[in-house]
Write a protein that holds these residues in place. Structure first.
Motif, short mmCIF file in Angstrom:
data_model
loop_
_atom_site.label_atom_id
_atom_site.label_comp_id
_atom_site.label_asym_id
_atom_site.label_seq_id
_atom_site.Cartn_x
_atom_site.Cartn_y
_atom_site.Cartn_z
N GLN A 98 0.82 -1.20 0.00
CA GLN A 98 0.00 0.00 0.00
C GLN A 98 0.86 1.26 0.00
N MET A 114 1.88 1.66 -3.54
CA MET A 114 0.80 2.22 -4.35
C MET A 114 0.65 3.72 -4.12
N TYR A 173 1.07 6.74 -6.75
CA TYR A 173 0.01 7.71 -7.00
C TYR A 173 0.52 9.14 -6.85
N TYR A 207 -3.12 7.72 -10.97
CA TYR A 207 -3.63 6.35 -10.94
C TYR A 207 -2.72 5.39 -11.70
N ALA A 225 0.17 4.46 -9.50
CA ALA A 225 -0.18 3.48 -8.46
C ALA A 225 -0.19 2.08 -9.04
N LEU A 226 -0.78 1.92 -10.23
CA LEU A 226 -0.82 0.60 -10.87
C LEU A 226 0.58 0.13 -11.27
N TRP A 259 2.50 -1.08 -8.20
CA TRP A 259 2.04 -2.41 -7.76
C TRP A 259 2.54 -3.51 -8.70
N TRP A 285 -14.20 5.66 -3.87
CA TRP A 285 -13.37 4.46 -3.75
C TRP A 285 -13.74 3.66 -2.50
N SER A 320 -6.85 -3.23 -1.40
CA SER A 320 -5.79 -2.29 -1.03
C SER A 320 -5.81 -1.05 -1.91
N PHE A 321 -6.07 -1.24 -3.22
CA PHE A 321 -6.19 -0.09 -4.11
C PHE A 321 -7.32 0.82 -3.66
#
Length: 388
Positions: free
Chosen positions: A59, A62, A66, A71, A74-75, A78, A194, A302-303
């Motif tokens: 986390q 991520m 971010y 976004y 963040a991806l 991960w 979210w 977690s996202f």
């Protein structure tokens, strides 16, 4: 975004040692070397991710992605940090599925013995930190007894919820100074979206899985709930995943523990154990499809949680009631892990005096000799083969 992926890929290939070590690697890379954020901002991110359920180090990754690239960042963070260990665990699962007879039974038993030492070390360390007084030790003991006597997934969830209420009633919270807000451009209404999506899937997926009896939906539901309800991260996912997979006949207890032992020998987050379970299970989808689906499902909460919590963290963190409830939950998750140490870890692995001696040496090597987990796991596998 590509720079985020590449730096996290390098960390995913080299970050051995578990979540605490991962946070140290992240600080060195992003605070000291690259200056993406300062010490205070990094400490605040770590505090937020320790507060949320899920894998804290992933986390934090991520959130760092971010902050750097939105976004997509963040991806990318991960993917880079997770894929190396996930691929290794899926390959191990496929090897067990197709070439199980080629692997000596003693080696697999050695991996199960290594899991005893690893979980015992986690219980020891977490209990010292999270159960420092008689009230929290009592909560830990009650939680361990409840889960040991009724090792069901819903019992574990109920114990966690009850511990939060007990923490509010019994444990003294303390007001913390409200931190400066993190440099987050996200509006609170987006954060609420979210969080609502996280809660909606947590409620809807079990209903859809029950009504349709679709094996794919059932897999997604099981791993999504495990990722959503694990406080303490890392090793605490063990009892929830065991309750979701072994009683259903997706994997047997021996394979479950062998995979858990192997997960200690790869870099990156321990939650990639889910990829092993999805790939090795006996009900389709299996193989690569099952592994990647289980991996995505366990990390998806977690996202949602990290993106939803970021805009609100400055307000939540200093609340006294938040601190008290979290203290109760943390004491209970130590109890869950203690119950898992007994069943299935100890009862499946310690079958003779030689197993006990090997587990004891491995535990001392991890806790006092500071031997890396991958070396302890490799040594247990080798010695298990010899003793076998």
């Amino acid at each position: 975004m590509s720079d985020v992926f590449l730096v996290f890929l390098r960390l995913g290939l080299t970050s051995f040692g578990g979540p605490i070590a991962h946070l140290g690697y992240f600080r060195e890379e992003f605070v000291v070397r690259r200056g993406w954020l300062d010490e205070r901002e990094y400490a605040d991110l770590v505090a937020l991710c320790q507060f949320l359920p899920g894998p804290a180090s992933s986390q934090v990754g991520m959130a760092l992605g971010y902050l750097r690239a939105g976004y997509g960042g963040a991806l990318a963070a991960w993917l880079g940090f997770t894929l190396p260990s996930a691929v290794a665990m899926i390959l191990f699962a496929l090897g067990l599925t197709h070439y199980a007879q080629a692997v000596p039974a003693g080696v697999l038993h050695g991996l199960k013995v290594a899991a005893v030492a690893v979980v015992a070390q986690a219980v020891w360390g977490m209990a010292r930190t999270l159960c420092p007084d008689a009230r929290r030790v009592t909560l830990m003991t009650v939680a361990a007894c409840c889960v040991a006597l009724a090792p069901l997934a819903w019992v574990q969830v109920a114990v966690i919820a009850a511990a939060g209420v007990a923490g509010l009633a019994l444990l003294p919270g303390r007001e913390l100074p409200s931190p400066e807000p993190l440099p987050i451009a996200m509006r609170r209404r987006i954060g609420l979206f979210w969080l609502a999506l996280f809660a909606a899937l947590l409620m809807v997926l079990p209903l859809l899985a029950h009504l349709t009896e679709n094996p794919t939906l059932t897999l997604v539901d099981a791993f999504y709930r495990a990722g959503a309800l694990v406080f303490g991260g890392g090793h605490v996912v063990l009892p929830l995943l065991q309750a979701e997979t072994v009683p259903r006949g997706w994997v047997d207890a021996q394979t479950f523990l062998a995979g858990y032992g192997a997960a200690q020998a790869v870099p990156g987050p321990l939650f990639t154990f889910a990829a092993f379970l999805g790939a090795v299970r006996e009900i389709p989808p299996t193989g690569w499809a099952g592994g990647l689906l289980a991996l995505t499902a366990i990390f998806l909460p977690s996202f949602f949680l990290i993106l939803g919590a970021l805009p609100f963290w400055a307000k939540w963190r200093h609340l006294r009631h938040t601190q008290a409830a979290l203290a109760g939950v943390n004491a209970a998750v130590v109890g869950l892990l203690l119950a898992a140490l007994y069943q299935p870890v100890w009862t499946s692995a310690i079958l003779r005096p030689q197993d006990f001696c090997l587990a004891l040496v491995a535990f001392v090597a991890l806790l006092f000799w500071r031997v890396p987990p991958w070396a302890v796991v490799g040594g247990c596998g080798f010695l298990g083969g010899v003793l076998g």
